[in-house]
Design a protein around this motif. Sequence first.
Motif: not given
Length: 326
Positions: A91-96, A111-118, A164-174
Motif C-alpha cells: 500500500p502507498d500508506s500504512v497507518v497504525p 512496510f518500510g517508510p510507507r508506514q506512518l505513525v498515527g 505528501r502522504r501526510l497532506g493527502g491523508l489529512a485532506e481525505v480525513l477532513a
Amino acid sequence: MRHAILGAGGVGLALGAALARAGHEVVLVMRESSRARYRGVIDVHSKLHGDLAVEARAVERLDEPVDVLWVTVKAPALDAALARVAPRLTPDSVVPLLNGLDHPRSLRTRFGPRQLVGAILIEAERTAPGRVTWNSLYAEVSLATTDPDRAGDGPERGAGTGGRRLGGLAEVLADAGLGCTPERDPASVLWRKLVLLLPLALATTAADGPLGIVRRRPELSALLRDAAREACAVAAADTVVVDDRNLLHTLDTLPGRTDTSLHRDVAAGVRPTELAALTEPVLRRARDHHVAVPALTELARRAAERERPTEVPAPHRSTYRKGETS
C-alpha cells in the motif's frame, strides 16, 4: 481512494463508515467468525452524529491492492492480523492507530517508510460485527511520517515523500468529517495520547468502573492524577514535552461516564488484553531514564490483579458501557 481496515472493532468501524460515506471504497479485513455474521453494512449508532448505514465489503485475507491500509487492531492481535495481509501487498500508506509505543518498529520492518505513525482520539464501541456505537462528538487523528525526507517548518513543510502522504491523508480525513493533525515528531504522536490513556485505562480497570467511579474514591483519584504527572515526566525524559497542567485539566473535565476499552476487556474476560502493551514500554523507559513512577506502578499492579484470570470468570454486569478512550 481504496482503503483497507485491518481490525473491524469500534475504531475501525467508525473510521470505515466515515470514509465510505465520503465516497471512498472501503474493505474490512475480518476474522472468519466475524465475517460470517457480518451483513455487508456498517451500522453506526450515535446520538451526536445521527445513525448511519453504509455498505462495505469484508474479506478474511487482504490480497488486493489498496491505497491505504489502516491498522486498527489492538496490540496483542497485531501479528495475527498482519498474517491476513498478503506479503506482496505494498500500500502507498500504512497507518497504525494502535495504543502503545513499541508497535511502529515491527511495522516498519515489514512496510518500510510507507508506514506512518498515527493515533486517534474517539469514543467508539463495537456492539456486534459491523455495528458500532460512536459516543463522542470528536474524532481526531494525529499523524507523523517516519520518512527522513520529511520537510521542516514553513512553506516547504511536507515537500518530502512522507510529507505528501501526510497532506493527502489529512485532506481525505477532513473530507470524511474527521479531524487530522499532521505532526513533525512520530514520538509525540504516540506519547501525547498515551499520557492521557495510560493513567485513565489503569485507573478505570483498577476501579472496575468508569471515570466517575474513580473520582468517588479519593485515594484512587489521587493515584490517577499522580500517574498522569509521572507519565508526562517519562515522556519528557523520552524527549517529548507534555504540559501536565493541561493533561490534568482534561482529566478533570472528562465526563464521568468515560470508560476505556482496557477496563471493558478485563471485565468481560477478554485475554490477552493490551495492558502489557500500554504499561511495559512506559515502565521500561522510566527505568532507563531513572524516573520514579510509584503511582503508575501501583495502578499497573492493581490492573494486573483485575486481569488475572479466575477459574470461572463471572459475567460482568456493569451498566457503564458507554464511552471509550481508544
